[in-house]
Enzyme design. Structure first.
Site, PDB file in Angstrom:
ATOM      1  CB  SER A  67      41.415  39.214  39.820  1.00  0.00           C
ATOM      2  OG  SER A  67      40.400  39.756  39.037  1.00  0.00           O
ATOM      3  CG  ASP A 213      37.827  38.299  41.498  1.00  0.00           C
ATOM      4  OD1 ASP A 213      39.061  38.079  41.740  1.00  0.00           O
ATOM      5  OD2 ASP A 213      37.669  39.641  41.255  1.00  0.00           O
TER       6      ASP A 213
END
Length: 734
Positions: A67, A213
């Site tokens: 991320s 993510d």
């Protein structure tokens, strides 16, 4: 490990070769991996970590990120300096990055016009099988532009496994839930996929897999670094801690807690994989939330502090100054590709569904034969986001002996083909002047190959209205258009005398049909001529008299509009300009003048630091029996009764300034501002001309909040020598 160096080190940084060999022989060193977790805005602490490691001369041989850790780590592995990362964080408009659409001044003219008609940002897809929400709360363009800026030139499309430092980005397969290591994926795409936080950014398709993510499966990918050959791991955990029970007060907070539990569980498993010689850094980020992008400076400082707190364990990994200088030169010496202008010999837009590829080709602005750089080609593709109905645009640029070819691959946002926006407008001066309206706007787009749209707007409340407009471009992507429309409205209107006292109230309704011909002026403006036929009815409601006054007339109108404002709630830059002329076609043969009306409105927004404001001017003139013009109300001579300043001519000017004192959560709105206005205006006529002494002077103070329903104002205002009022406004007030 050897790293290719594209350019020799500057003389001042080149170490003595003999000393480097001697140091290496005396002190062979382990491979150090830097593992950076996800955490949204908390991930800015990674930049502080890099800063402190640099000061301690700790080399990093392997970088693994999830991320935001993937963004910072990928840029660092590609050769970006810590200074460049810091400047990017400070200069990026993070509110735009996490916004649910591109910045307003990048939207096409039709989408900006919708904001003026209904400023609410509560919008979803409406189809025969039900409603659907956008797949993410945030759009893609601003995010992808920020990711491009963080990378060195030429690194965007470089495979992630061919960077200056070995790098891995971690994502999650949204369909299978599996961990996905992005190795030979272009660096930009690897970072973008890992950052696709569910509910915030749209998923990304890579090699036929739908990725989101990586924090869902491995927020601190220690095992990935170990598999890459790391001897020592420096793990940086900036994940958001679980919320306390008292904070779980809504469905949204519970849903966020569920995601955070999944993330925290995999982090705990990763922490157990750390060995005694590994180093765990956990910056103190209390009070910094996942979307608190405005607190970047504190996050970076806490990252530095976490490294310094563990410096006793880290100094054993430090390199001598000469060796570290060579390491830094090698890390930051990626070959730089020069983006030269090349003749465009092939342009293709891939078919994506309802939208005609030819329409997108024209709207991109690219033309065969023109000289174009890769950056310009990518920017041309990105500007298509301003249509509002694309979820993703990929632009591929290839060169051969014939020239440059560009392939634009758009992905349509299925929910946006049939969009429904709803809003609520309220205003009150806490006396007898109050109004409310519930409004809805439906837009059905791409109805044919030329990009026609059908827009319907309805409102109920103090005023009632229903209108439909069919907008038809005169060719794929053409700026010229025709726009037939139907409209019905009803409500009431108060009539004031010259002293500002309410005399009577009329109830009215009207029906109109019109057709307009116009041309859009790029993204910033519009010029239109229309002719319409309308029937109106009115009668006295106070005092009640049911005698109906009916009027039937044909009206011509010519308008010129400019709109480059960055936001409707409280603009900080841009211009809003409107010049309009209306003329009723009089069929009678008497000598009465034909009713006409002219009006001009101009607003210029500005900002400096945390202050923002605008200068506004308005003028209107009616002739030949056309309806009078009105002033009065909040920011239109604050304190004065709304619409009580009446005349065949009116003039108004104001200056508004406000300071940002906070911000709403990104999912709920934007800035909170405290401000004031200074106003002056008057009504006059040919028999009672304008003079300095006739100008009414007014002022107001207010708190303005940018909400998803539109601008919300709490204020108070007063007119010199006149009345004072408190105000509540939700909705447009221009």
């Amino acid at each position: 490990m050897s790293i290719a160096c594209a350019a020799p080190a500057p003389a001042a940084l080149q170490p003595d070769a003999a000393s480097v060999v001697a140091d290496a022989a005396v002190k062979p060193r382990p491979k150090v991996a830097l593992v950076l977790s996800g955490g949204g805005a908390r991930g800015f602490a990674h930049i502080g970590v890099l800063r402190a490691l640099q000061e301690l001369r700790i080399p990093v041989d392997i970088v693994v990120g999830t991320s935001m850790g993937s963004v910072v780590g990928g840029a660092y592995a590609a050769g970006s300096s810590v200074e460049q990362l810091e400047q990017l964080v400070r200069r990026t408009d993070w509110n735009a990055v996490v916004a649910d659409r591109p910045p307003r001044d990048q939207l096409v003219a039709r989408r900006r016009e919708e904001d003026l008609l209904l400023p609410s940002r509560i919008e979803f897809g409406a189809h025969l099988d039900g409603v659907s929400l956008p797949p993410a709360a945030a759009g893609n363009e601003a995010l992808e532009l920020a990711l491009t800026r963080v990378l060195p030139p030429g690194a965007r499309d470089k495979p992630a496994n061919l960077l200056q430092l070995p790098f891995r980005s971690v994502a999650s397969d949204l369909v299978t839930g599996e961990l996905v290591e992005l190795t030979d994926t272009p660096l930009f795409l690897a970072m973008r996929a890992s950052l696709a936080v569910p509910g915030v950014f749209a998923p990304v398709r890579v090699n036929q897999r739908l990725l989101v993510d990586g924090g869902l499966v491995r927020n601190l990918p220690v095992d990935v670094a170990r598999e890459m050959g790391a001897d020592i791991i420096i793990a940086v955990n900036v994940g958001t801690p679980l919320a306390q029970e008292k904070e779980l007060v809504s469905a949204v907070s519970v849903a966020q807690q569920m995601l955070q539990i999944l993330t925290e569980q995999n982090v705990q498993r990763s922490l157990k994989e750390l060995r005694p010689n590994d180093v765990l850094l956990q910056p103190d980020l209390g009070g910094i939330g996942f979307l608190d992008f405005g607190r970047h400076d504190r996050a970076m400082k806490e990252g530095e502090a976490a490294v310094r707190a563990m410096s006793a364990r880290l100094v054993g990994l430090a390199l001598p100054e000469s060796q570290y200088a060579l390491y830094e030169v090698n890390r930051s010496s990626a070959p730089v590709s020069i983006d030269q202008s090349v003749k465009l010999t092939r342009l293709e837009v891939a078919a994506s569904g309802r939208i005609n590829p030819r329409e997108l080709e024209v709207q991109s602005g690219l033309k065969l034969g023109q000289m174009v750089t890769s950056e310009q080609a990518t920017a041309a593709g990105n500007q298509l986001f301003g249509r509002g109905d694309l979820s993703r645009v990929e632009t591929e640029v290839r060169d051969d002996e014939n020239g440059r070819s560009v392939l634009i691959k758009p992905t349509e946002a299925e929910w946006a083909h049939s969009r429904l926006r709803v809003g609520l407008e309220l205003n009150s001066d806490f006396s007898e002047n109050s109004a409310f309206q519930f409004k809805a706007m439906h837009v059905l787009s791409s109805l044919n190959d030329w990009g026609a749209e059908l827009r319907t707007i309805g409102s109920v409340g103090t005023q009632r209205a229903l209108g439909m407009q069919f907008w038809q471009p005169l060719g794929p992507g053409s700026q010229w258009y025709v726009a037939p429309a139907l409209e019905y409205a009803s409500g009431s209107s108060d009539i004031f005398n010259s002293s500002g006292f309410r005399q009577v109230r009329y109830a009215y309704d009207y029906t109109a049909a019109s057709v307009g011909v116009g041309r859009q002026l790029g993204r910033w403006g519009d010029v239109r001529y229309s002719v319409g036929r309308q029937v109106s009815n009115q009668h006295l409601s106070i005092p009640e008299d049911l005698t109906n006054l009916r009027a039937l007339q044909t009206v011509q109108a010519l308008s010129f509009n400019v709109d480059t404002l960055d936001t409707i709630a409280f603009p900080t830059r841009g211009t809003l300009f409107s010049l309009e002329w209306q003329r009723a076609v009089e069929k009678s043969k008497n000598s009465a003048p034909v009713p006409t009306r002219q009006s001009l409105q101009a607003l210029e927004a500005f900002h400096t630091g945390r202050w923002a404001g605008h200068v506004y001017a308005e003028w209107a003139r009616s002739q030949g029996g056309a309806g009078d013009n009105n002033l009065g109300g909040f920011l239109r001579l604050s304190g004065t009764t709304p619409e009580s300043v009446v005349g065949s001519r009116t003039v108004l000017g104001r200056v508004v300034m406000a300071r940002s004192i906070g911000a709403m959560p990104a999912a709920l709105g934007g800035d909170v501002r405290l401000g004031f206005s200074l106003e002056a205006g008057a009504a006059y006529s040919p028999t009672d001309p304008l003079s300095w002494g006739k100008l009414k002077q007014a002022a107001s103070g207010f708190i303005a909040v940018d909400t998803r329903f539109g601008p919300l104002y709490f204020g108070t205002g007063t007119t010199k020598g006149g009345k004072s009022s408190a105000y509540l406004f939700l909705g447009p007030i221009w």
